[in-house]
Design a protein around this motif. Structure first.
Motif, PDB file in Angstrom:
ATOM      1  N   CYS A   1      21.515  -4.693  45.666  1.00 48.98           N
ATOM      2  CA  CYS A   1      22.007  -4.703  44.288  1.00 48.98           C
ATOM      3  C   CYS A   1      22.480  -6.118  43.979  1.00 48.98           C
ATOM      4  N   GLY A   2      22.213  -6.592  42.765  1.00 46.56           N
ATOM      5  CA  GLY A   2      22.651  -7.948  42.444  1.00 46.56           C
ATOM      6  C   GLY A   2      22.372  -8.346  41.014  1.00 46.56           C
ATOM      7  N   ARG A   3      22.353  -9.644  40.782  1.00 45.33           N
ATOM      8  CA  ARG A   3      22.194 -10.210  39.448  1.00 45.33           C
ATOM      9  C   ARG A   3      20.922 -11.058  39.400  1.00 45.33           C
ATOM     10  N   ILE A   4      20.189 -10.967  38.310  1.00 43.55           N
ATOM     11  CA  ILE A   4      18.960 -11.741  38.166  1.00 43.55           C
ATOM     12  C   ILE A   4      19.294 -13.229  38.095  1.00 43.55           C
ATOM     13  N   ALA A   5      18.698 -13.980  39.034  1.00 47.93           N
ATOM     14  CA  ALA A   5      18.937 -15.426  39.088  1.00 47.93           C
ATOM     15  C   ALA A   5      17.800 -16.222  38.463  1.00 47.93           C
ATOM     16  N   ALA A   6      16.591 -15.650  38.448  1.00 47.54           N
ATOM     17  CA  ALA A   6      15.436 -16.327  37.850  1.00 47.54           C
ATOM     18  C   ALA A   6      14.370 -15.279  37.561  1.00 47.54           C
TER      19      ALA A   6
END
Length: 347
Positions: A67-72
């Motif tokens: 799970c995480g945040r879109i970096a690119a």
């Protein structure tokens, strides 16, 4: 970047790989939480026993609950943008077979099917490359650990509950109160099940499930367990049951604890079972389901409902560690010293 690999023989190692760059239809996810699943322990950490869909490619970064945040974002992405919060469905299918079109990429039989953390790099690293279609938006009210746990374990629990249609009219029996079993019990409560009975061999897990209010009863497993289940259900057994133990005794108990015309699902992986079919299954006219992980749509439904209900699977996660303590985390998960282990990242 440095990520965790699982050589087998109960060992953990680290591998340096470049931060990947997203190609067409792909996104780069900055990992915020990555949990350990029981399948990782059973089929990779102890020994590389998996074949086909469960085959681990040596040297692959582990972790299929990310799970995480879109970096690119790469070219061709249509929905996600930098900064979006996502949980990642842990199987990437071909996208064109009947199962993939239904969202059940877990059942894709194409040679291109690949599981994150098994046949392509997973979430036990600071960044992970994922196909955009495998990412599901994570509501703001849910934590990173909530999202990681839904990527496989709690998603698996939700699928089984929806398959057998658990509702407020049901008493539910859960055999095995590991992470998936606790997830089943927690979600069953949210669905309104009027009684949730759990069975578990580990005193620590029974105590935890009871203290967290996840179950109404947490029963020890012995030769009187079935009698206790019947006593709690006016001699009839539960309308629904789900085995999360993956053991032959747990599966038989789940069937025996189901009342006539009831429904039972097997979720716990591995092993074999033998029982007298007529008195246990046919004569009581029990419907038995096999349930394997979940679909993209059902995982999305789950995240939406958790946000609306204010229910947080993270309360099952008893151990949160930085990635550099991966060896300790896997040891704890292997020995059953934690209900759930999750690696958490800063940033």
């Amino acid at each position: 970047m440095r990520g965790v690999i699982l050589p087998g023989n109960r060992t953990v190692d680290f591998r340096e790989i470049p931060v990947p760059q997203p190609q067409h239809g792909q996104v780069l996810v900055k990992i915020m939480a990555s949990a350990i699943c029981g399948s990782d322990i059973r089929a990779i950490y102890r020994a590389h026993i998996g074949e086909g869909a469960e085959r681990y490619v040596p040297g692959m970064i582990a972790g299929h609950e990310p799970c995480g945040r879109i970096a690119a974002v790469g070219p061709g992405c249509q929905a996600l943008k930098v900064g979006d919060r996502v949980s990642v469905y842990h199987i990437s299918g071909c996208g064109v077979c009947d199962d993939c079109r239904e969202g059940y990429q877990i059942s894709c039989s194409s040679p291109v099917r690949a599981a994150y953390g098994w046949q392509r790099h997973g979430g036990h690293a600071p960044f992970m490359l994922a196909d955009e279609r495998d990412c599901i938006p994570l509501p703001e009210s849910l934590s990173w650990v909530d999202g990681a746990m839904c990527a496989c374990g709690v998603g698996t629990a939700w699928e089984a509950l929806t398959r057998i249609g658990v509702s407020g009219g049901d008493a539910l029996l859960v055999t095995g109160l590991g992470p998936v079993g606790m997830g089943v019990a927690m979600l069953a409560k949210a669905l309104g099940a009027n009684k949730v009975i759990g069975t578990e061999v580990s005193p620590g897990r029974r105590k935890m499930a009871q203290e967290l209010g996840i179950v109404d009863e947490a029963l020890e497993v012995d030769d009187k367990t079935l009698v206790r289940i019947k006593d709690l259900t006016r001699g009839k057994g539960c309308e629904a049951s789900i085995d999360c133990s993956g053991t032959a005794p747990g599966r038989v108990l789940a069937l025996q604890g189901t009342r006539q015309w009831g429904r039972c699902a097997f979720v716990g992986e591995g092993g074999k079972i033998e029982f007298d079919v007529s008195p246990v299954l046919i004569h009581p006219q029990i419907t038995l389901y096999g349930s394997w992980v979940t679909s993209l749509k059902h995982m999305s439904d789950l995240l939406d409902r958790l946000a609306r209900w204010g229910v947080h699977p993270e309360k099952i996660c008893t151990t949160r560690l930085p990635l550099n303590e991966a060896a300790r985390g896997y040891q704890m998960a292997d020995k059953g010293e934690a209900a759930k282990v999750c690696f958490v990242f800063e940033g």
